[in-house]
Design a protein around this motif. Structure first.
Motif, PDB file in Angstrom:
ATOM      1  N   THR A 148      -5.207   5.794  34.581  1.00 55.15           N
ATOM      2  CA  THR A 148      -5.952   6.673  33.669  1.00 55.15           C
ATOM      3  C   THR A 148      -6.568   5.918  32.494  1.00 55.15           C
ATOM      4  O   THR A 148      -7.207   6.526  31.647  1.00 55.15           O
ATOM      5  CB  THR A 148      -5.035   7.778  33.127  1.00 55.15           C
ATOM      6  N   ILE A 149      -6.402   4.610  32.430  1.00 53.65           N
ATOM      7  CA  ILE A 149      -6.911   3.825  31.309  1.00 53.65           C
ATOM      8  C   ILE A 149      -8.264   3.198  31.626  1.00 53.65           C
ATOM      9  O   ILE A 149      -9.142   3.110  30.767  1.00 53.65           O
ATOM     10  CB  ILE A 149      -5.895   2.712  30.934  1.00 53.65           C
ATOM     11  N   THR A 150      -8.474   2.799  32.863  1.00 51.65           N
ATOM     12  CA  THR A 150      -9.663   2.028  33.219  1.00 51.65           C
ATOM     13  C   THR A 150     -10.965   2.775  32.934  1.00 51.65           C
ATOM     14  O   THR A 150     -11.898   2.194  32.377  1.00 51.65           O
ATOM     15  CB  THR A 150      -9.616   1.637  34.709  1.00 51.65           C
ATOM     16  N   GLY A 151     -11.065   4.024  33.304  1.00 52.83           N
ATOM     17  CA  GLY A 151     -12.294   4.792  33.101  1.00 52.83           C
ATOM     18  C   GLY A 151     -12.723   4.872  31.650  1.00 52.83           C
ATOM     19  O   GLY A 151     -13.865   4.514  31.316  1.00 52.83           O
ATOM     20  N   PRO A 152     -11.847   5.328  30.754  1.00 53.11           N
ATOM     21  CA  PRO A 152     -12.236   5.385  29.344  1.00 53.11           C
ATOM     22  C   PRO A 152     -12.557   4.023  28.731  1.00 53.11           C
ATOM     23  O   PRO A 152     -13.455   3.915  27.890  1.00 53.11           O
ATOM     24  CB  PRO A 152     -11.013   6.002  28.657  1.00 53.11           C
ATOM     25  N   VAL A 153     -11.858   2.989  29.163  1.00 51.96           N
ATOM     26  CA  VAL A 153     -12.133   1.653  28.625  1.00 51.96           C
ATOM     27  C   VAL A 153     -13.516   1.181  29.058  1.00 51.96           C
ATOM     28  O   VAL A 153     -14.282   0.641  28.251  1.00 51.96           O
ATOM     29  CB  VAL A 153     -11.048   0.645  29.058  1.00 51.96           C
ATOM     30  N   LEU A 181     -16.041   3.125  29.915  1.00 47.37           N
ATOM     31  CA  LEU A 181     -17.010   3.980  29.229  1.00 47.37           C
ATOM     32  C   LEU A 181     -17.202   3.546  27.778  1.00 47.37           C
ATOM     33  O   LEU A 181     -18.334   3.465  27.287  1.00 47.37           O
ATOM     34  CB  LEU A 181     -16.548   5.430  29.295  1.00 47.37           C
ATOM     35  N   ALA A 182     -16.117   3.252  27.096  1.00 51.07           N
ATOM     36  CA  ALA A 182     -16.214   2.798  25.706  1.00 51.07           C
ATOM     37  C   ALA A 182     -16.926   1.456  25.618  1.00 51.07           C
ATOM     38  O   ALA A 182     -17.751   1.238  24.718  1.00 51.07           O
ATOM     39  CB  ALA A 182     -14.821   2.705  25.088  1.00 51.07           C
TER      40      ALA A 182
END
Length: 46
Positions: free
Chosen positions: A13-18, A20-21
């Motif tokens: 669940t961390i890879t996507g937001p990282v 995107l940011a």
């Protein structure tokens, strides 16, 4: 073949937001650099 038959790994669940940011930060930095160059050189592109 053993890896294909075993259970799937847990979702990350961390890879996507990282990602995107990072993409947003990179885009913001490039836009800011273009804006600064536009004003520094007196160009009329932006």
């Amino acid at each position: 073949m053993e890896a294909l038959l075993s259970t799937a790994p847990d979702k990350n669940t961390i890879t996507g937001p990282v990602i995107l940011a990072g993409a947003g930060l990179g885009t913001g930095l490039l836009a800011s650099a273009a804006w600064q160059l536009d004003h520094a050189l007196g160009l009329t592109f932006l």
